[in-house]
Design an enzyme around this catalytic site. Structure first.
Site, mmCIF file in Angstrom:
data_model
loop_
_atom_site.group_PDB
_atom_site.id
_atom_site.type_symbol
_atom_site.label_atom_id
_atom_site.label_comp_id
_atom_site.label_asym_id
_atom_site.label_seq_id
_atom_site.Cartn_x
_atom_site.Cartn_y
_atom_site.Cartn_z
ATOM 1 C CG HIS A 176 -0.260 -0.295 2.519
ATOM 2 N ND1 HIS A 176 0.617 0.601 3.089
ATOM 3 C CD2 HIS A 176 -0.275 -1.374 3.340
ATOM 4 C CE1 HIS A 176 1.078 0.100 4.221
ATOM 5 N NE2 HIS A 176 0.561 -1.109 4.398
ATOM 6 C CG HIS A 182 4.296 -1.701 2.035
ATOM 7 N ND1 HIS A 182 2.989 -2.113 1.979
ATOM 8 C CD2 HIS A 182 4.852 -2.356 3.085
ATOM 9 C CE1 HIS A 182 2.746 -2.980 2.957
ATOM 10 N NE2 HIS A 182 3.862 -3.146 3.652
ATOM 11 C CG ASP A 190 5.053 -1.980 11.972
ATOM 12 O OD1 ASP A 190 4.215 -2.718 12.498
ATOM 13 O OD2 ASP A 190 4.932 -1.552 10.812
ATOM 14 C CB SER A 204 -2.225 -1.664 8.483
ATOM 15 O OG SER A 204 -2.147 -3.042 8.759
HETATM 16 P P1 AMP Z 1 4.827 -5.069 6.634
HETATM 17 O O1 AMP Z 1 4.623 -5.462 5.200
HETATM 18 O O2 AMP Z 1 3.564 -4.759 7.360
HETATM 19 O O3 AMP Z 1 5.734 -6.018 7.359
HETATM 20 O O4 AMP Z 1 5.613 -3.684 6.592
HETATM 21 C C1 AMP Z 1 6.807 -3.535 5.897
HETATM 22 C C2 AMP Z 1 7.388 -2.194 6.230
HETATM 23 O O5 AMP Z 1 6.472 -1.171 5.859
HETATM 24 C C3 AMP Z 1 7.666 -2.010 7.733
HETATM 25 O O6 AMP Z 1 8.881 -1.302 7.897
HETATM 26 C C4 AMP Z 1 6.489 -1.184 8.178
HETATM 27 O O7 AMP Z 1 6.761 -0.396 9.321
HETATM 28 C C5 AMP Z 1 6.265 -0.302 6.957
HETATM 29 N N1 AMP Z 1 4.907 0.235 6.961
HETATM 30 C C6 AMP Z 1 3.757 -0.482 7.077
HETATM 31 N N2 AMP Z 1 2.697 0.357 7.101
HETATM 32 C C7 AMP Z 1 3.202 1.612 7.000
HETATM 33 C C8 AMP Z 1 2.615 2.914 6.978
HETATM 34 N N3 AMP Z 1 1.300 3.103 7.062
HETATM 35 N N4 AMP Z 1 3.431 3.983 6.871
HETATM 36 C C9 AMP Z 1 4.775 3.812 6.792
HETATM 37 N N5 AMP Z 1 5.389 2.610 6.816
HETATM 38 C C10 AMP Z 1 4.615 1.530 6.917
#
Ligand code: AMP
Length: 291
Positions: A42, A45, A160, A195
């Site tokens: 999204h 990312h 996170d 998210s």
């Molecule tokens: P994930 O795919 O949820 O494991 O997230 C991968 C990376 O994207 C991690 O470093 C998360 O902190 C970051 N991330 C996820 N959601 C957001 C967001 N809304 N804003 C900024 N970074 C994000």
């Protein structure tokens, strides 16, 4: 004929193919930026990928839904997956390379599943207290991915925040020559932190979940105004989320921004973090603000 230039996304399933590609790029002097993800990409990312593109010559994104960091098997099963859509997003963002390993590629030996690094008290509180084993799994897979990709910079979201602090500490512990970059949380128009799990919310639930951000900003405002003590702020926030939102709240806490230890009052303008985790139906969402 319409001419258009399209970014070519190199996709590698194996470590050896990825390394061959990255070694050739390193050989020509390019710096490597790395964005590890679990897919279902999204705008959050994408902001990390854009930051990497600005800072580094080559941007690598990994998509790996790491089974060892899910303390709830149902959450792992229901985790959204859409690799074809993700590839399109990566191409549009101008990401150079996707690393898309399977579980056997990442964990050929069980030893990789549990590294010796102990985040100490940082890993025991908040998410650590509510998701036993989560940070051990997360730190192990991030270490494994950093060892494979060997980036110059790796990008993590503030969303996170506890994860970011633990990864930062781990990189210091192993003395890895990698700069860990914290990127701001990207939000929906109503304030809800983006998210992958939001995909499982209905439109109505997404709207309701904006109360999480509203409550965090209310707490931030109260902390800055210095009118209420922290205990009252936490009680009121928990009440609002539970009664108005009808959410189950795992925690709402005000902590030192480096230690994540709970604080009762602010000392000398120290930087604080307000963090929360709530359940909207059976979907667990986290968010935070740095104050
Ligand atoms: P994930 O795919 O949820 O494991 O997230 C991968 C990376 O994207 C991690 O470093 C998360 O902190 C970051 N991330 C996820 N959601 C957001 C967001 N809304 N804003 C900024 N970074 C994000």
């Amino acid at each position: 004929m319409r001419a258009f230039s399209r970014f070519i996304l190199e996709t590698y399933l194996s470590i050896s193919d990825l390394n061959e590609y990255l070694d050739s790029k390193r050989g020509s002097g390019a710096s490597i930026g790395f964005v590890p993800t679990m897919g279902a990409l999204h705008d959050g990312h994408m902001s990390l990928l854009k930051e990497s593109k600005e800072k580094c010559g080559i941007t690598v994104c990994s998509i790996f839904v790491n089974p060892t960091q899910f303390n709830d098997p149902k959450d792992y099963q229901l985790y959204p997956k859409n690799t074809e859509k993700d590839k399109k997003i990566l191409e549009e963002t101008g990401c150079d390379c996707l690393f898309l390993p399977n579980v056997e590629e990442i964990y050929p030996y069980d030893e990789f599943k549990q590294i010796t690094f102990d985040p100490g008290s940082l890993g025991d509180v908040l998410e650590g207290a509510h998701r036993p084993g989560h940070f051990a799994g997360m730190a192990s897979v991030v270490k494994r991915l950093l060892d494979i990709v060997r980036p110059d910079n790796a990008f993590f979201g503030q969303k996170d925040y506890q994860q970011f602090l633990i990864v930062h500490k781990m990189v210091e512990f192993y003395k890895l020559p990698i700069e860990i970059v914290k990127c701001p949380t990207v939000r929906e128009n109503n304030g809800l932190a983006m998210s992958s799990r939001n995909q499982r919310l209905s439109a109505e639930e997404r709207e309701k979940a904006s109360l999480i951000y509203k409550t965090l900003t209310w707490a931030e405002h109260e902390i800055n105004a210095g009118r209420l003590n922290f205990e009252t702020i936490i009680k009121q926030a928990m009440f609002d989320l539970t009664e108005k939102g009808e959410f189950k709240v795992d925690y709402f806490d005000i902590c030192g921004s480096n230690t994540l230890e709970h604080v009762d009052f602010r000392k000398d303008n120290e930087k604080l973090a307000v963090l929360t985790a709530v359940w909207v139906r059976d979907i667990r969402l986290i968010d935070n603000l740095l104050v």
